[in-house]
Design a protein around this motif. Structure first.
Motif, short mmCIF file in Angstrom:
data_model
loop_
_atom_site.label_atom_id
_atom_site.label_comp_id
_atom_site.label_asym_id
_atom_site.label_seq_id
_atom_site.Cartn_x
_atom_site.Cartn_y
_atom_site.Cartn_z
N LYS A 978 -11.68 -12.97 -24.88
CA LYS A 978 -11.06 -13.04 -23.31
C LYS A 978 -10.75 -11.21 -23.50
N GLU A 979 -10.60 -10.46 -24.12
CA GLU A 979 -10.01 -8.85 -24.62
C GLU A 979 -10.92 -8.20 -23.88
N ARG A 980 -12.30 -8.29 -24.39
CA ARG A 980 -13.41 -7.85 -23.39
C ARG A 980 -14.55 -8.16 -22.94
N SER A 981 -13.11 -9.22 -21.76
CA SER A 981 -14.01 -9.35 -20.94
C SER A 981 -14.60 -9.29 -19.36
N LEU A 982 -14.43 -7.60 -19.08
CA LEU A 982 -15.13 -6.77 -18.96
C LEU A 982 -16.05 -6.41 -18.84
N GLU A 983 -16.08 -6.24 -20.29
CA GLU A 983 -17.69 -5.04 -20.66
C GLU A 983 -18.66 -7.01 -20.49
N ARG A 1019 -14.58 -6.34 -3.66
CA ARG A 1019 -13.10 -6.96 -3.98
C ARG A 1019 -11.96 -6.97 -5.28
N ASP A 1020 -13.35 -6.91 -6.30
CA ASP A 1020 -12.36 -7.00 -7.34
C ASP A 1020 -11.45 -6.12 -7.72
N ARG A 1021 -10.69 -5.61 -8.46
CA ARG A 1021 -9.13 -5.03 -8.88
C ARG A 1021 -9.75 -4.09 -10.15
N ASP A 1022 -11.18 -3.80 -10.76
CA ASP A 1022 -11.60 -2.81 -10.88
C ASP A 1022 -12.89 -2.50 -10.93
N THR A 1024 -15.13 -0.08 -11.70
CA THR A 1024 -16.81 -0.85 -12.55
C THR A 1024 -16.77 -1.97 -12.30
N VAL A 1025 -16.82 -2.78 -11.93
CA VAL A 1025 -16.92 -4.20 -11.17
C VAL A 1025 -17.59 -4.12 -9.94
N ARG A 1026 -16.75 -3.18 -8.99
CA ARG A 1026 -17.49 -3.31 -8.10
C ARG A 1026 -18.17 -2.35 -7.88
N ALA A 1027 -18.37 -1.31 -8.36
CA ALA A 1027 -19.41 -0.36 -8.70
C ALA A 1027 -21.12 -1.29 -8.77
N SER A 1028 -20.41 -2.42 -10.04
CA SER A 1028 -21.73 -2.95 -10.00
C SER A 1028 -22.36 -4.12 -9.16
N CYS A 1029 -21.11 -4.47 -8.88
CA CYS A 1029 -21.45 -5.66 -7.77
C CYS A 1029 -22.23 -4.91 -6.09
N LEU A 1030 -21.71 -4.15 -6.13
CA LEU A 1030 -22.64 -2.39 -4.85
C LEU A 1030 -24.16 -2.92 -5.58
N SER A 1031 -24.23 -2.02 -6.42
CA SER A 1031 -24.88 -1.75 -7.04
C SER A 1031 -26.50 -2.73 -6.93
N ASN A 1032 -25.74 -4.07 -7.32
CA ASN A 1032 -26.89 -5.58 -7.62
C ASN A 1032 -26.70 -5.94 -5.75
N LEU A 1033 -25.69 -5.48 -5.08
CA LEU A 1033 -26.32 -6.07 -4.25
C LEU A 1033 -27.73 -5.42 -3.66
N GLY A 1034 -28.11 -3.88 -3.51
CA GLY A 1034 -28.82 -3.04 -2.61
C GLY A 1034 -29.86 -3.43 -3.95
N GLU A 1035 -29.87 -4.30 -4.73
CA GLU A 1035 -31.39 -4.14 -5.51
C GLU A 1035 -31.23 -5.85 -4.52
N VAL A 1036 -30.71 -6.41 -4.15
CA VAL A 1036 -31.44 -7.94 -3.95
C VAL A 1036 -31.61 -7.89 -2.47
N CYS A 1037 -30.97 -7.41 -1.53
CA CYS A 1037 -31.10 -6.60 -0.17
C CYS A 1037 -32.09 -5.98 0.16
N LYS A 1060 -14.90 4.58 3.87
CA LYS A 1060 -13.95 5.29 4.21
C LYS A 1060 -13.08 4.68 4.05
N THR A 1061 -12.43 3.38 3.32
CA THR A 1061 -10.90 3.43 2.80
C THR A 1061 -11.07 3.39 1.13
N GLU A 1062 -11.75 3.30 0.85
CA GLU A 1062 -11.90 3.16 -1.35
C GLU A 1062 -11.89 4.55 -1.60
N LYS A 1063 -11.01 4.49 -2.38
CA LYS A 1063 -10.04 5.45 -3.15
C LYS A 1063 -11.21 6.34 -4.32
N GLU A 1064 -11.71 4.79 -5.28
CA GLU A 1064 -12.66 5.50 -6.33
C GLU A 1064 -14.00 6.20 -5.37
#
Length: 1146
Positions: A978-983, A1019-1022, A1024-1037, A1060-1064
């Protein structure tokens, strides 16, 4: 005035009408003579009668009064005609000279009327029209044909009879008995007039482009023909004075200096003619086919003049152009190039000294390598390289001084740079030097010679250092340097090539070529330059830089050896390293004995020298081990051991090293599992060679070198199995295959330590490893792997069952398996037992370690209500649980990383090929891949990622659902960390991205669930996950096409809000990149699918360009705007298609 003079010439040279000749049946000679006389009479009549030619008549009379050579009382009609032509030509030259002088003195008078800036400048008065040039050319041709060529001596120039049939008739008319005494004087007159005409540039062009050879031949005869001393008639013939002969010689030198030098050289070669002893070739197809040999004085004169042309500036280029120009289509004639090269390489007899000749010619030869004209560069390079090779082979002392030193000078100066300037060797010098070496040694195609190889060997370390530099940068010198090194290694003798490899690999100390305080730096033109290196005060940084540079040099050297796929050099180098390792092993014993000697009797200096010598020896050994390790790691075995002889050499080195180890310490042979396993594998390799279908006499003769070390092993090795195997292999080699391995006594089935080794070969399970501290875990794994290797290193040439009945013999010719599974199989085969096939992925069973096999294996069993296992439960289909697929499932749980990764990749290939066993057990394979996805080693989890991608492509509906759940909520396996769940989630995201790329046309059907999960993941807290989701979203769309329409509004709102609102910054980059991928994927369909949201996306991108602080995000936005710009241009300005529509009316 100019037109009048040319009209008079036209009257003189125009052909006579047939009616004017008369009806008499006259011969051709009589008709020609009549035409000349009639034209001359007509001209004189018009000059006296017509008023338009009055100025021409006056000018003719002025010229005739000054001409001392004019004779009016001669009865020779031909010479009278020639004199009239000469008078008119001189009159034309005088008139044009006066007009040109006035034009140059008063340019405003000639251009009286106002001229606008766009108007062309006025033409000088000596410019003639095409018709006028044609008339003038006809007059010059009459003058040369009637007044110059017939008076040339035999062998001088090209006779008229060899030019045309008409020329034969003209020669007979001119050379009559009464003309012979005046030949020399008439020749001088015609030549002098032509030289006067050539003083005017417009007339010189017509004279020299058509009649240069005749004029040069006449001047050579007049100025250099030796005097005769035979009779009075010859005195009348030689009517020229010394001053006149000197004038002819000066005129000849003036012409040779003014005219284009390749043309001059070509005419001199024609004048020189063929050698006297050369047979006359057939007369067909060439105007010079029937030429006689030139007189000796003319041959000597032309040779001297050619030598002068050759030794003047750009003389070599002129000679080469003269001989090579005019080939068909510009294709090089290699035989002609070689002939020119031999001429240039030989010092002429007229030269003052050989050193002076080569000092002037060699720099011009090197300049031939630098021509920019692509049409002639190939021919000139061929000539230059051939000359260089010939001079290097025949005149090495001059070649080293005048050719090799200037050619290789920049590279040599890199080895010994001087001065304190910021740049020791300039970029242009190094670039030109490398290109010249590439042209001379590689592109020329010349057969390699020892002097050329020796010359290249001197700069080989510099070239290799330069290659290592270019491989770290973008440089156009990379390919030439690599080709030069490959050429040398491919053409040098094996001993020289191996010596060069030892030098480049660092086995001979400092071999960089470049001093330590200098290094190559990038140049402004993509090349390299040598500059001083900045000194660092930190010793750690200096040491790190040195070690990294040595490692990089070895990597570059291995890349070069990998290119030698059809050469034995890599294998020979590998065997030489092994031989050095064997010899140094024996030297260690002598050094150890020397250390034990008493050093009390040595002085302090001797002790210091002794210790420094040992340190140097240790450094050489470390360098050898480093090179050997890189060779084994980078180069494939198919390149290192290509031939049987190389395999035998490898085995000789291996067995000799084992024998040296036995002499040093017999007990170490059994204590070191690595040495025992290596020796066993080597003997297995020999057995494989002996078990080949066809082993010839040459192979057995080559293997005889294995007999002495095999005999030592059979007598001295403490292991009985190795003794028996060595004895059997020795007997097979000695008898040339008459004896077989199975004919010899079998080895002891179990030695005293076999049972202990079986029981100690236990590998801990994954659960046990996870609960142990790291140090204990590593210790247990290393001990287990060592014991497993010891068991595996003991093959038996003949296996029997426990009851004494012979089993199927296990020949040592079969490849030795290094996986843990093979150890288990061999151990169980010795016990006569069959391992139970178990399912490693059944959730209802637990794992335990098979102590007999020494590998990880799950225990099949069921738990009842009390939680106890049912030991009698087995698989319902034993046949289904056997075979390579289930072996792979077991190996995929092996703690050995390479074994596990190979098993995962093999399972992936089976799933991809639709193996029935893999299809049936897809759920178990899925669980196995998910478990290995959490492994720390990249070799393992990347193999699992690839396997999951292939599995989702084969069974998308089942597998994608499971992967989406794990990506959304984290890993769902009970054994997951569980500690390596993000990876793990990010790895699953990589799997989903690969799966979406492989969907193709099924993306609109299978991609809907993925889009929902990816949109939620934004909308994930992390971050890295948000960036990964966007990358995958582009591949699918970008693959949805028209199916994206209903989701366009939701997707646009999501991306605009994130931008416009993302800080990272990382997430903003990914959001902008999604827009780029959408525009790139939809292309022409963008306006149809994203028409409602296209304006919002455009405004968001412009907002990023104006307001975002992250440069990378701005760059992504600019790329997206470029894609949008291309889309809109194609929409507004569609490509015009020329189509014709045919409509069929009902």
């Amino acid at each position: 005035m100019t037109s009048a003079i040319l009209s008079a010439l036209n009257v003189l040279t125009k052909p006579l009408e047939a009616s004017a000749v008369g009806d008499a049946q006259s011969s051709q000679q009589e008709a020609f003579m009549a035409a000349l006389q009639a034209n001359r009479a007509l001209l004189l009549e018009q000059l006296q009668c017509e008023t338009g030619l009055e100025e021409v008549r006056k000018l003719r009379e002025e010229v005739m009064a000054e001409a001392t050579w004019f004779s009016s009382d001669t009865e020779d009609a031909i010479w009278n005609f020639v004199q009239e032509c000469l008078l008119l030509l001189l009159a034309l030259a005088r008139h044009l000279s006066v007009q040109l002088a006035l034009f140059n003195q008063n340019p405003a008078v000639s251009a009286a009327r106002l001229r606008t800036p766009e108007m062309a400048p006025p033409l000088p008065p000596d410019v003639l029209s095409v018709t006028q040039q044609k008339t003038l050319g006809a007059a010059l041709q009459f003058v040369v044909s009637l007044g110059l060529s017939p008076y040339l001596a035999p062998g001088v120039g090209v006779p008229l009879g060899h030019r045309s049939a008409f020329g034969v008739m003209v020669g007979k008319l001119v050379l009559r008995g009464d003309v012979v005494p005046a030949m020399e004087r008439r020749l001088f007159t015609t030549s002098s007039v032509l030289i006067q005409l050539a003083e005017l540039s417009s007339l010189a062009t017509l004279v020299f482009t058509r009649h240069l050879g005749d004029v040069m031949a006449a001047l050579c005869q007049l100025g250099h023909r030796p005097h005769r001393s035979d009779g009075g008639s010859s005195k009348k013939e030689m009517a020229l004075s010394i001053e006149e002969r000197k004038t002819c010689r000066e005129a000849l030198q003036s012409i040779l200096g003014k005219v284009y030098q390749p043309i001059v050289v070509k005419e001199l070669l024609i004048l020189q003619g063929r050698p006297t002893k050369q047979p006359v070739p057939p007369a067909a197809g060439s105007s010079r086919a029937g030429l006689g040999a030139a007189p000796p004085w003319l041959r000597r004169l032309c040779g001297q003049l050619l030598s002068e042309r050759l030794m003047q500036p750009n003389g070599v280029q002129a000679v080469v152009r003269a001989i090579l120009d005019g080939g068909p289509g510009g294709d090089p004639d290699w035989r002609k190039c070689d002939s020119v090269a031999r001429i240039l390489a030989a010092c002429p007899q007229q030269s003052v000294s050989s050193d002076d000749y080569y000092r002037q010619v060699c720099p011009q030869i090197l300049d031939l390598l630098h021509l920019k004209d692509k049409l002639t560069a190939l021919q000139f390079q061929r000539v230059a390289t051939r000359v260089l090779v010939i001079i290097v082979e025949d005149k090495p002392q001059f070649a080293q001084q005048h050719l090799l030193t200037p050619l290789l000078g920049p590279l040599r100066r890199c080895a010994t740079p001087t001065g304190d300037s910021q740049v020791a060797v300039e970029e242009l010098e190094i670039t030109r030097c490398v290109e010249d070496v590439y042209k001379v040694w590689v592109l020329a195609g010349n057969s390699p010679s020892v002097p050329m190889l020796k010359a290249l060997e001197e700069v080989l370390p510099i070239l290799f250092t330069l290659l290592c530099f270019t491989k770290r940068n973008v440089s156009h010198l990379r390919a030439p340097c690599q080709e030069i090194l490959l050429w040398y290694l491919g053409h040098a003798e094996p001993f020289e090539a191996l010596s060069a490899l030892n030098q480049l690999s660092g086995l001979r100390g400092q071999t960089h070529g470049v001093p330590p305080h200098f290094h190559f730096t990038p140049g402004s033109e993509g090349g390299a330059r040598l500059t001083p290196k900045e000194t660092s005060s930190d010793e750690d940084d200096v040491l790190y830089e040195r070690l990294s540079e040595e490692q990089w040099r070895l990597d570059c050297l291995m890349q070069i050896l990998a290119e030698l796929k059809d050469s034995d050099l890599p294998g020979d180098f590998f065997l030489e390293l092994l031989q050095k390792l064997t010899s140094w092993t024996s030297e260690e014993d002598e050094e150890d004995q020397e250390v034990e000697a008493d050093t009390s009797s040595m002085t302090l200096l001797e002790v210091e020298q002794h210790l420094s010598g040992r340190a140097a020896g240790s450094g050489e050994r470390l360098a050898l081990l480093q090179v050997l390790a890189v060779v084994c790691d980078v180069l494939p075995y198919t390149l290192l051991l290509r031939k049987t002889t190389q395999v035998v050499d490898f085995m000789v080195s291996l067995l000799q090293r084992a024998c040296a180890g036995l002499e040093r310490s017999p007990a170490a042979a059994t204590e070191s599992p690595v040495e025992s396993q290596t020796l066993s594998m080597g003997m297995g390799l020999v057995a494989t060679m002996l078990s080949a279908p066809q082993v010839g006499a040459e192979d057995y003769a080559c293997m005889k070198r294995l007999l002495p070390p095999l005999e030592d092993l059979s007598q001295k090795h403490p292991d009985v199995v190795i003794q028996e195997l060595a004895s059997g292999l020795r007997a097979v080699i000695a008898t040339h295959g008459a004896c077989k391995l199975e004919d010899f006594p079998q080895a002891a089935r179990s030695s005293p330590d076999t049972a202990t080794m079986r029981n100690d070969s236990r590998v801990p399970s994954e659960t046990e490893l996870k609960t142990q501290p790291p140090r204990a875990r590593d210790s247990q794994l290393s001990q287990s792997s060592s014991r497993s290797a010891t068991v595996q290193s003991r093959p038996s040439p003949h296996v029997t069952r426990d009851n004494g009945a012979p089993a199927q013999p296990t020949h040592t010719s079969k490849p030795v398996r290094t996986q843990a599974g093979s150890v288990a199989g061999e151990t169980q085969a010795r016990d006569g037992t069959t391992p139970p096939r178990t399912d490693p992925l059944d959730p209802g069973q637990s794992r335990h370690t098979d102590t007999r096999g020494g590998r990880l294996a799950p225990e099949r069993g069921r738990t009842g209500g009390g939680g106890e296992r049912n030991p009698g439960a087995t698989t319902s289909d034993p046949a289904a649980s056997t075979g390579p697929f289930w072996d792979l499932l077991l190996e995929a749980c092996d703690p050995d990383v390479p074994t596990r990764a190979v098993a995962l990749r093999t399972l992936t290939r089976m799933v991809q090929e639709g193996d029935p066993a893999a299809v049936q057990a897809q759920e178990k394979v899925l669980v196995l891949f998910l478990e290995n996805l959490e492994h720390e080693d990249s070799f393992v989890y990347l193999s699992a990622i690839q396997g999951l991608a292939v599995l989702s492509d084969s069974f998308p509906e089942k597998i994608l659902q499971k992967l989406l759940e794990d990506f959304q909520r984290g890993p769902s396996l009970p054994s997951s960390d569980k500690e390596r769940s993000l990876e793990t989630r990010l790895k699953v995201g990589e799997v989903l991205m690969r799966a979406s790329r492989a969907m193709g046309e099924l993306t609109p059907h299978l991609g809907r669930p993925l889009i929902g999960v990816f949109l939620q993941g934004t909308r994930d807290r992390d971050q890295t996950v948000r960036a990964s989701c966007l990358s995958n979203l582009g591949e699918v769309c970008q693959r949805l096409d028209y199916a994206l329409g209903p989701l366009a509004q939701e997707l646009s709102c999501c991306l605009t809000a994130l931008i416009k609102t993302e800080k990272e910054a990382e997430v903003r980059r990914a959001a902008v990149h999604v827009i780029t991928m959408l525009l790139r994927g939809l292309s022409d369909k963008t306006t149809q699918i994203l028409g409602d949201v296209l304006l919002d996306l455009y405004r968001a991108l412009k907002w990023v360009v104006r307001s975002d602080r992250d440069d990378v995000t701005v760059l992504h936005a600019q790329l997206a705007l470029e894609e949008l710009d291309d889309v809109m241009k194609k929409f507004i300005f569609p490509q015009q298609k020329l189509e014709k529509k045919i409509v069929v009316l009902p």
